[in-house]
Write a protein that holds these residues in place. Structure first.
Motif, PDB file in Angstrom:
ATOM      1  N   UNK A 297      41.447  34.826  50.436  1.00  0.00           N
ATOM      2  CA  UNK A 297      41.401  35.710  49.261  1.00  0.00           C
ATOM      3  C   UNK A 297      40.403  36.833  49.478  1.00  0.00           C
ATOM      4  N   UNK A 298      39.258  36.499  50.050  1.00  0.00           N
ATOM      5  CA  UNK A 298      38.242  37.526  50.314  1.00  0.00           C
ATOM      6  C   UNK A 298      38.743  38.516  51.354  1.00  0.00           C
ATOM      7  N   UNK A 299      39.306  37.980  52.444  1.00  0.00           N
ATOM      8  CA  UNK A 299      39.803  38.854  53.513  1.00  0.00           C
ATOM      9  C   UNK A 299      40.846  39.827  52.982  1.00  0.00           C
ATOM     10  N   UNK A 300      41.714  39.293  52.170  1.00  0.00           N
ATOM     11  CA  UNK A 300      42.781  40.096  51.589  1.00  0.00           C
ATOM     12  C   UNK A 300      42.218  41.322  50.861  1.00  0.00           C
ATOM     13  N   UNK A 301      41.130  41.073  50.137  1.00  0.00           N
ATOM     14  CA  UNK A 301      40.576  42.191  49.371  1.00  0.00           C
ATOM     15  C   UNK A 301      39.833  43.172  50.262  1.00  0.00           C
ATOM     16  N   UNK A 302      39.215  42.641  51.330  1.00  0.00           N
ATOM     17  CA  UNK A 302      38.582  43.526  52.293  1.00  0.00           C
ATOM     18  C   UNK A 302      39.621  44.493  52.861  1.00  0.00           C
ATOM     19  N   UNK A 303      40.838  43.996  53.022  1.00  0.00           N
ATOM     20  CA  UNK A 303      41.923  44.816  53.571  1.00  0.00           C
ATOM     21  C   UNK A 303      42.642  45.617  52.483  1.00  0.00           C
ATOM     22  N   UNK A 304      42.026  45.698  51.321  1.00  0.00           N
ATOM     23  CA  UNK A 304      42.539  46.509  50.209  1.00  0.00           C
ATOM     24  C   UNK A 304      43.902  46.081  49.691  1.00  0.00           C
ATOM     25  N   UNK A 305      44.188  44.810  49.808  1.00  0.00           N
ATOM     26  CA  UNK A 305      45.404  44.327  49.164  1.00  0.00           C
ATOM     27  C   UNK A 305      44.981  43.742  47.817  1.00  0.00           C
ATOM     28  N   UNK A 306      45.586  44.210  46.750  1.00  0.00           N
ATOM     29  CA  UNK A 306      45.176  43.760  45.427  1.00  0.00           C
ATOM     30  C   UNK A 306      45.918  42.479  45.027  1.00  0.00           C
ATOM     31  N   UNK A 307      45.185  41.497  44.493  1.00  0.00           N
ATOM     32  CA  UNK A 307      45.859  40.262  44.067  1.00  0.00           C
ATOM     33  C   UNK A 307      46.790  40.526  42.891  1.00  0.00           C
ATOM     34  N   UNK A 308      47.851  39.735  42.782  1.00  0.00           N
ATOM     35  CA  UNK A 308      48.741  39.869  41.629  1.00  0.00           C
ATOM     36  C   UNK A 308      48.727  38.586  40.791  1.00  0.00           C
ATOM     37  N   UNK A 309      49.599  38.523  39.848  1.00  0.00           N
ATOM     38  CA  UNK A 309      49.617  37.397  38.929  1.00  0.00           C
ATOM     39  C   UNK A 309      49.981  36.083  39.586  1.00  0.00           C
ATOM     40  N   UNK A 310      50.476  36.148  40.814  1.00  0.00           N
ATOM     41  CA  UNK A 310      50.809  34.916  41.527  1.00  0.00           C
ATOM     42  C   UNK A 310      49.644  34.440  42.399  1.00  0.00           C
ATOM     43  N   UNK A 311      48.842  35.395  42.814  1.00  0.00           N
ATOM     44  CA  UNK A 311      47.696  35.044  43.646  1.00  0.00           C
ATOM     45  C   UNK A 311      46.672  34.247  42.841  1.00  0.00           C
ATOM     46  N   UNK A 312      46.373  34.775  41.665  1.00  0.00           N
ATOM     47  CA  UNK A 312      45.203  34.301  40.938  1.00  0.00           C
ATOM     48  C   UNK A 312      45.224  32.829  40.515  1.00  0.00           C
ATOM     49  N   UNK A 313      46.355  32.307  40.049  1.00  0.00           N
ATOM     50  CA  UNK A 313      46.328  30.879  39.704  1.00  0.00           C
ATOM     51  C   UNK A 313      45.900  29.986  40.886  1.00  0.00           C
ATOM     52  N   UNK A 314      46.374  30.338  42.087  1.00  0.00           N
ATOM     53  CA  UNK A 314      45.994  29.542  43.251  1.00  0.00           C
ATOM     54  C   UNK A 314      44.528  29.698  43.581  1.00  0.00           C
ATOM     55  N   UNK A 315      44.049  30.915  43.460  1.00  0.00           N
ATOM     56  CA  UNK A 315      42.643  31.170  43.741  1.00  0.00           C
ATOM     57  C   UNK A 315      41.784  30.409  42.746  1.00  0.00           C
ATOM     58  N   UNK A 316      42.198  30.400  41.493  1.00  0.00           N
ATOM     59  CA  UNK A 316      41.434  29.689  40.472  1.00  0.00           C
ATOM     60  C   UNK A 316      41.427  28.185  40.727  1.00  0.00           C
ATOM     61  N   UNK A 317      42.551  27.685  41.179  1.00  0.00           N
ATOM     62  CA  UNK A 317      42.602  26.259  41.497  1.00  0.00           C
ATOM     63  C   UNK A 317      41.595  25.951  42.608  1.00  0.00           C
ATOM     64  N   UNK A 318      41.573  26.841  43.612  1.00  0.00           N
ATOM     65  CA  UNK A 318      40.640  26.645  44.726  1.00  0.00           C
ATOM     66  C   UNK A 318      39.197  26.691  44.227  1.00  0.00           C
ATOM     67  N   UNK A 319      38.899  27.633  43.349  1.00  0.00           N
ATOM     68  CA  UNK A 319      37.537  27.751  42.800  1.00  0.00           C
ATOM     69  C   UNK A 319      37.157  26.462  42.070  1.00  0.00           C
ATOM     70  N   UNK A 320      38.116  25.922  41.333  1.00  0.00           N
ATOM     71  CA  UNK A 320      37.839  24.702  40.579  1.00  0.00           C
ATOM     72  C   UNK A 320      37.607  23.502  41.480  1.00  0.00           C
ATOM     73  N   UNK A 321      38.201  23.556  42.672  1.00  0.00           N
ATOM     74  CA  UNK A 321      38.053  22.421  43.571  1.00  0.00           C
ATOM     75  C   UNK A 321      36.795  22.475  44.405  1.00  0.00           C
ATOM     76  N   UNK A 322      36.148  23.632  44.423  1.00  0.00           N
ATOM     77  CA  UNK A 322      34.930  23.767  45.228  1.00  0.00           C
ATOM     78  C   UNK A 322      33.693  23.518  44.378  1.00  0.00           C
ATOM     79  N   UNK A 323      32.621  23.044  44.994  1.00  0.00           N
ATOM     80  CA  UNK A 323      31.388  22.862  44.238  1.00  0.00           C
ATOM     81  C   UNK A 323      30.811  24.226  43.827  1.00  0.00           C
ATOM     82  N   UNK A 324      30.115  24.243  42.733  1.00  0.00           N
ATOM     83  CA  UNK A 324      29.524  25.489  42.260  1.00  0.00           C
ATOM     84  C   UNK A 324      30.563  26.317  41.533  1.00  0.00           C
TER      85      UNK A 324
END
Length: 736
Positions: free
Chosen positions: A151-178
């Motif tokens: 997700x970070x790399x994608x943004x470094x490469x100027x690709x903008x997340x869409x409505x399909x990206x974010x649910x997965x990213x949020x799931x990942x955030x929830x699964x990580x500590x902090x």
DNA sequence: CTAGGGTTAG
């Protein structure tokens, strides 16, 4: 080509029926590809034949997208995908984002996540669809750090997340500590204008709930204009996961009021909430609802129901669910095993665990934890060793939960030194681990070791908790260290720990046993919380030891008012009277008990011989070797008398708690167990006995002497603690 | 191409 066997067989080959599914003409190379996927057994020689061909035969009117996308969708193996990928490369269409996205998704579906990544990395400039595919893959397989990295790399490469990206990213955030990462993503979501996207917002709710920020989750949830069943479920499970099942259930009610129909996932969350509050009645009504809505075939819903029945004590019902499941998964096994263990079906729990192992069914740390807890309950040292051995060979050797449970298990199975071995071999020790060891020493009356360990613990910079102090106080109690215990109790406030009932009861016990009955009484009167059963029980038991009738009667009165149907309290008071030779009052208690329909608990002892537990009750003559046992018992009695043993007759004779003495021969259950142990084990073998009641004074003295006469170590686990008899003395120092 | 769930708790 003419000599090719393929040409001869092509008319009849099933490939042609397959070809009719596709609208366009197909090249030989395509033919080979299809063959290799659909008919792998026969494809190899054809592929070999065609590999020398160039691709000039390709028809340019051919619709690659639909053809290959169908092929990809039909792939069931990684090799299918690699062949297709190679083919795309060969055709020079490997930069077709649509097909590569499909390929990655298909690889993810097959669990080939590193292959998916490889394909992704070979793609020159991935668009958002490709990024979504790979992020989704990582997220699906709980590889959250990878997902976030992409997700970070994608943004470094100027690709903008869409409505399909974010649910997965949020799931990942929830699964990580902090939760900083997730909070940042939430900010981004706001900036990118996804506040109306219900998929994204549901993800945000679930994320906050997972991180324990249930209030934040609620704020986002309340801000939703449109809520679907997923939004509600996120909130319900959020409350459940954060130990707020009541709130979870009220959200469910609210959901029903708004007319949203729960699906099976929602019901799983609701069942979990009922499981947590052990509300069998409402759980059953949800079960009814499940049947009514025709969801009773949903396997995961059945698993949740099984867990609910198991945890609520309905292990038979749970087991019938378990048995009906065609493919019981790990969670189901775990639910069943822990359900057994939790409800006192320790043998069944262990048996099920063994079944898993002998069938090579994968276990995880939850399985192992539950099994260890069950072994601790069984109390067999042989089983405990077996369990320890199994874990030593498993991947759970470094699991802090497993190791704490092992310490507890060995302590409860009578071998506190093996508990110490587990303790010493565990490198990362937390409070619970230290506490488990201290509690173990306490159980065995090894006060010195407990206190020494406490010093070491503080030196190691580990802060004690309430359980640590409970163990310390018990240890002091069982070794008569009144002063140490008193000081420890008062040092609790230095660590900001509020004493609970059990701590107070320990102190009362400590003071009372040592004969400071008045101090114990004053202590109770000055307690900041209402004294409960454990506190009054400790006082009564101390009054019994020191024959303080009036105070004991007072304590008993309080106990009767708190628990008027607990047999133990009547027995204790009766014992107090008996110890003071007040036989008329003893008789009165008996009448009182009869009136209330109470009978005393039946005493029994267990002894483990060759890995098998044998049970004896008082005067038990049911054992096949009963005759030999009684002969041994008589011979022991003779030798005891010769050694000058004089049985106590004043209190124990009328002690309701203990089995009554029959004539001159003491046939208390532990004596039978000892006799049986002596005749069925080699000289010098340690005898390990478990008794459901507390040891009577007579048997305690006799056992001390027996240990010397027969030169055996005898370990007795009574209702309260462990006694190690050796060379005529007991580890409890006659203080129990 | 999206999202939500369950087993444990020394």
């Amino acid at each position: 080509m003419a000599s090719s066997p393929f040409l001869l067989s092509k008319i009849s080959h099933p490939f042609y029926s397959l070809c009719s599914l596709y609208p366009t003409k197909i090249t030989l190379l395509d033919f080979a590809t299809v063959l290799s996927i659909k008919f792998p057994a026969t494809s190899f020689k054809f592929l070999k034949h065609f590999s020398s061909n160039d691709n000039s035969l390709i028809f340019h009117t051919f619709n690659f997208d639909s053809f290959y996308s169908n092929l990809i969708d039909n792939s069931t193996q990684k090799t299918n995908l690699t062949q297709i990928h190679a083919k795309l490369l060969l055709l020079g269409i490997h930069q077709n984002g649509f097909l590569i996205t499909k390929l990655i998704n298909s690889a993810v579906k097959l669990g080939e996540i590193s292959y998916a990544r490889k394909v992704f990395d070979e793609f020159p400039e991935p668009d958002v669809y490709l990024w979504n595919a790979i992020i989704r893959g990582y997220s699906k397989y709980n590889m959250f750090a990878n997902a976030i990295e992409m997700y970070s790399t994608m943004q470094v490469l100027w690709v903008s997340p869409d409505g399909y990206t974010l649910p997965h990213v949020l799931k990942a955030c929830g699964g990580l500590p902090g939760f900083e990462m997730g909070r940042r993503v939430h900010g981004q979501i706001f900036r990118l204008g996804f506040e109306k996207d219900v998929f994204v917002q549901n993800g945000v709710v679930a994320f906050y709930a997972k991180c324990g920020k249930i209030a934040s989750a609620k704020v986002v949830f309340d801000g939703l204009k449109f809520r679907n069943v997923v939004s509600w479920t996120s909130m319900i499970s959020g409350y459940s996961q954060n130990g707020l099942p009541i709130e979870a259930l009220s959200v469910f009610d609210e959901m029903r009021e708004t007319g949203v129909m729960p699906d099976w996932v929602a019901l799983v969350s609701v069942i979990r909430a009922h499981t947590d509050v052990e509300d069998l009645e409402h759980g059953k009504s949800i079960h009814g609802f499940v049947i009514k809505t025709g969801l009773e075939l949903e396997p995961d819903l059945l698993i949740a129901l099984t867990a609910m029945y198991a945890k609520c004590g309905q292990v038979m019902v749970a087991r019938s669910f378990f048995d009906q499941m065609k493919v019981p998964n790990l969670i189901l096994w775990n639910a069943m095993i822990s359900g057994y263990a939790k409800n006192g079906y320790a043998e069944e729990a262990v048996e099920l665990f063994r079944e898993m192992i002998s069938n090579n069914i994968r276990t995880d740390s939850i399985t192992v934890r539950s099994a260890v807890i069950a072994c601790a309950q069984v109390g067999s040292i042989e089983l405990a060793r077996w369990m320890d051995n199994y874990i030593g060979k498993s991947e759970h050797t470094d699991d802090i939960f497993v190791n704490s449970a092992l310490i507890d298990m060995f302590a409860k199975c009578g071998n506190v030194d093996m508990a110490r071995m587990v303790f010493d071999r565990t490198l990362d020790k937390d409070v619970v681990m230290w506490s488990a060891m201290i509690v173990g020493y306490g159980l065995h009356g090894r006060g010195r070791e407990a206190l020494d360990l406490y010093q070491l613990m503080k030196q190691a910079g580990v802060c004690p908790n309430d359980v640590t102090f409970l163990g310390l106080l018990t240890a002091c109690n069982h070794s008569g260290r009144v002063e140490d215990g008193w000081q420890l109790f008062h040092s609790m406030k230095d660590y900001g720990i509020e004493p609970c009932h059990q701590h107070y009861a320990c102190v009362v016990d400590l003071l009372g046993r040592a004969g400071y009955l008045d101090q114990a009484y004053d202590f109770i009167m000055n307690m900041p919380i209402e004294p409960g059963v454990s506190v009054w029980g400790a006082l009564l038991s101390a009054c019994k030891i020191h024959r303080h009738v009036t105070l004991g009667e007072y304590a008993a009165e309080r106990l009767f008012s708190l628990e008027s149907y607990n047999t133990g309290h009547y027995v204790q008071l009766s014992n107090l009277y008996a110890s003071s030779r007040m036989w008329d009052r003893v008789a009165k208690i008996r009448v009182l008990m009869r009136e209330k329909g109470l009978s005393k608990d039946l005493g029994y002892s267990l002894i483990e011989i060759n890995g098998k537990l044998q049970a004896f009750c008082v005067g038990d003559k049911s054992h096949p070797r009963s005759k030999e046992i009684y002969e041994e018992l008589e011979s022991l009695e003779r030798r005891l008398k010769q050694a000058g043993f004089i049985p106590h007759t004043d209190s124990s004779l009328h002690d309701l708690n203990y089995e009554e003495i029959e004539e001159t021969l003491c046939n208390h259950s532990e004596r039978l167990a000892i006799a049986f142990g002596l005749i069925s084990t080699a000289p010098g073998t340690t005898l390990r006995i478990t008794k459901n009641l507390r040891a009577c004074i007579n048997c305690h003295s006799a056992t001390k002497l027996i240990s010397k006469l027969v030169n055996r170590e005898i370990v007795v686990r009574d209702a309260n603690r462990f006694h190690h008899f050796k060379d005529g003395v007991c580890s409890c120092g006659d203080y129990w």
